[in-house]
Write a protein that holds these residues in place. Sequence first.
Motif, PDB file in Angstrom:
ATOM      1  N   GLY A 152       0.801  -1.215   0.000  1.00 36.69           N
ATOM      2  CA  GLY A 152       0.000   0.000   0.000  1.00 36.69           C
ATOM      3  C   GLY A 152       0.835   1.266   0.000  1.00 36.69           C
ATOM      4  N   ASN A 153       0.174   2.361  -0.337  1.00 35.69           N
ATOM      5  CA  ASN A 153       0.850   3.656  -0.447  1.00 35.69           C
ATOM      6  C   ASN A 153       1.499   4.100   0.848  1.00 35.69           C
ATOM      7  N   GLY A 154       0.775   3.979   1.975  1.00 39.22           N
ATOM      8  CA  GLY A 154       1.329   4.398   3.255  1.00 39.22           C
ATOM      9  C   GLY A 154       2.542   3.577   3.635  1.00 39.22           C
ATOM     10  N   GLU A 155       2.404   2.263   3.547  1.00 37.65           N
ATOM     11  CA  GLU A 155       3.529   1.376   3.887  1.00 37.65           C
ATOM     12  C   GLU A 155       4.728   1.658   2.986  1.00 37.65           C
ATOM     13  N   ALA A 156       4.471   1.775   1.690  1.00 43.41           N
ATOM     14  CA  ALA A 156       5.566   2.029   0.743  1.00 43.41           C
ATOM     15  C   ALA A 156       6.261   3.356   1.034  1.00 43.41           C
ATOM     16  N   SER A 157       5.474   4.385   1.335  1.00 43.28           N
ATOM     17  CA  SER A 157       6.086   5.699   1.566  1.00 43.28           C
ATOM     18  C   SER A 157       7.001   5.700   2.784  1.00 43.28           C
ATOM     19  N   VAL A 158       6.596   5.031   3.869  1.00 49.44           N
ATOM     20  CA  VAL A 158       7.464   5.041   5.058  1.00 49.44           C
ATOM     21  C   VAL A 158       8.709   4.190   4.835  1.00 49.44           C
ATOM     22  N   ILE A 159       8.578   3.109   4.100  1.00 46.53           N
ATOM     23  CA  ILE A 159       9.753   2.298   3.788  1.00 46.53           C
ATOM     24  C   ILE A 159      10.731   3.111   2.937  1.00 46.53           C
ATOM     25  N   CYS A 160      10.226   3.791   1.931  1.00 41.64           N
ATOM     26  CA  CYS A 160      11.092   4.591   1.053  1.00 41.64           C
ATOM     27  C   CYS A 160      11.796   5.710   1.808  1.00 41.64           C
ATOM     28  N   LEU A 161      11.037   6.424   2.618  1.00 43.25           N
ATOM     29  CA  LEU A 161      11.628   7.526   3.377  1.00 43.25           C
ATOM     30  C   LEU A 161      12.657   7.014   4.381  1.00 43.25           C
ATOM     31  N   ALA A 162      12.322   5.955   5.096  1.00 45.04           N
ATOM     32  CA  ALA A 162      13.257   5.410   6.082  1.00 45.04           C
ATOM     33  C   ALA A 162      14.521   4.884   5.407  1.00 45.04           C
ATOM     34  N   LYS A 163      14.361   4.210   4.280  1.00 39.39           N
ATOM     35  CA  LYS A 163      15.535   3.670   3.583  1.00 39.39           C
ATOM     36  C   LYS A 163      16.420   4.794   3.048  1.00 39.39           C
ATOM     37  N   CYS A 164      15.829   5.737   2.355  1.00 44.54           N
ATOM     38  CA  CYS A 164      16.624   6.786   1.695  1.00 44.54           C
ATOM     39  C   CYS A 164      17.155   7.835   2.660  1.00 44.54           C
ATOM     40  N   ARG A 165      16.524   7.948   3.832  1.00 51.89           N
ATOM     41  CA  ARG A 165      16.939   8.975   4.798  1.00 51.89           C
ATOM     42  C   ARG A 165      17.464   8.377   6.099  1.00 51.89           C
TER      43      ARG A 165
ATOM     44  N   SER B 120       5.556   0.812  12.289  1.00 53.19           N
ATOM     45  CA  SER B 120       4.426   0.125  11.672  1.00 53.19           C
ATOM     46  C   SER B 120       4.101  -1.156  12.422  1.00 53.19           C
ATOM     47  N   ASN B 121       2.823  -1.505  12.418  1.00 50.95           N
ATOM     48  CA  ASN B 121       2.373  -2.787  12.962  1.00 50.95           C
ATOM     49  C   ASN B 121       2.126  -3.797  11.853  1.00 50.95           C
ATOM     50  N   ASN B 122       2.265  -3.386  10.626  1.00 51.14           N
ATOM     51  CA  ASN B 122       1.843  -4.180   9.483  1.00 51.14           C
ATOM     52  C   ASN B 122       2.930  -5.155   9.041  1.00 51.14           C
ATOM     53  N   PHE B 123       3.309  -6.072   9.926  1.00 50.23           N
ATOM     54  CA  PHE B 123       4.400  -7.005   9.627  1.00 50.23           C
ATOM     55  C   PHE B 123       4.119  -7.852   8.396  1.00 50.23           C
ATOM     56  N   LYS B 124       2.900  -8.311   8.264  1.00 45.15           N
ATOM     57  CA  LYS B 124       2.552  -9.217   7.165  1.00 45.15           C
ATOM     58  C   LYS B 124       2.920  -8.618   5.814  1.00 45.15           C
ATOM     59  N   ASP B 125       2.603  -7.350   5.621  1.00 40.99           N
ATOM     60  CA  ASP B 125       2.842  -6.724   4.322  1.00 40.99           C
ATOM     61  C   ASP B 125       4.258  -6.199   4.132  1.00 40.99           C
ATOM     62  N   ILE B 126       4.918  -5.810   5.206  1.00 41.21           N
ATOM     63  CA  ILE B 126       6.198  -5.108   5.017  1.00 41.21           C
ATOM     64  C   ILE B 126       7.427  -5.869   5.483  1.00 41.21           C
ATOM     65  N   TRP B 127       7.255  -6.982   6.181  1.00 41.35           N
ATOM     66  CA  TRP B 127       8.415  -7.647   6.788  1.00 41.35           C
ATOM     67  C   TRP B 127       9.505  -7.956   5.765  1.00 41.35           C
ATOM     68  N   GLU B 128       9.113  -8.473   4.597  1.00 40.34           N
ATOM     69  CA  GLU B 128      10.136  -8.827   3.619  1.00 40.34           C
ATOM     70  C   GLU B 128      10.932  -7.601   3.164  1.00 40.34           C
TER      71      GLU B 128
ATOM     72  N   LEU C 205      11.388  -4.785   5.090  1.00 37.27           N
ATOM     73  CA  LEU C 205      12.225  -4.384   6.225  1.00 37.27           C
ATOM     74  C   LEU C 205      13.504  -5.206   6.232  1.00 37.27           C
ATOM     75  N   ASP C 206      13.357  -6.501   6.027  1.00 38.35           N
ATOM     76  CA  ASP C 206      14.497  -7.412   6.016  1.00 38.35           C
ATOM     77  C   ASP C 206      15.407  -7.139   4.813  1.00 38.35           C
ATOM     78  N   PHE C 207      14.829  -7.010   3.636  1.00 35.44           N
ATOM     79  CA  PHE C 207      15.587  -6.812   2.402  1.00 35.44           C
ATOM     80  C   PHE C 207      16.427  -5.538   2.454  1.00 35.44           C
ATOM     81  N   TYR C 208      15.847  -4.457   2.984  1.00 33.01           N
ATOM     82  CA  TYR C 208      16.548  -3.174   3.041  1.00 33.01           C
ATOM     83  C   TYR C 208      17.256  -2.934   4.374  1.00 33.01           C
ATOM     84  N   HIS C 209      17.212  -3.917   5.262  1.00 34.61           N
ATOM     85  CA  HIS C 209      17.872  -3.819   6.573  1.00 34.61           C
ATOM     86  C   HIS C 209      17.408  -2.584   7.342  1.00 34.61           C
TER      87      HIS C 209
END
Length: 177
Positions: free
Chosen positions: A91-104, A110-118, A120-124
């Motif tokens: 989703g847009n919200g999950e993707a945006s926080v992953i992108c911002l956290a990774k790039c910055r 987030s509580n949404n482990f099911k959708d984002i865990w892979e 979080l792990d992939f980008y450390h």
Amino acid sequence: MTDLIYFDTDCLSSFLWVGREFLLIRLYKDRIILSQQVYREIVRIPSLKIKVNQLIQSKEFTLSDFQVGSPEHILYTELTENPIKGRKIIGNGEASVICLAKCRDGIVGSNNFKDIWEYLDFYHLRHIATADILCEALENGLISLRESNTIWRDMRNKNIWLPEETFSDYLAKHKRN
């Protein structure tokens, strides 16, 4: 820890729904970031819109965005439209926080482990969830164990998914040192 925390809708709203956003403010002053995508998700709910707008106006929460063509935008488009083979669209919200956290070099809230865990792990990426925040609030003396259990119960009553029936159960199962 002084890095910025990019909150997803689910984690942020768990505190807003029960009127405990002060815990986020006390623990993470000047570090609470909402992407424009998360902001748009939250303000769809009138009562949360009022709270979030007040918190932004008082500078307790900061809005963040990214430019078209920026590294954040390129990754965002990948995660929401064209993921790496074998990975799912998120989703847009999950993707945006992953992108911002990774790039910055920030932290994902987030509580949404099911959708984002892979991702979080992939980008450390570093990550916190509602349960972690309540543990930190308890450890810092902002709330008592009794209050923690009450907050947990109130969140569950608002249909917020939490991993255990009570906060005490969570502590017993996930001992924190």
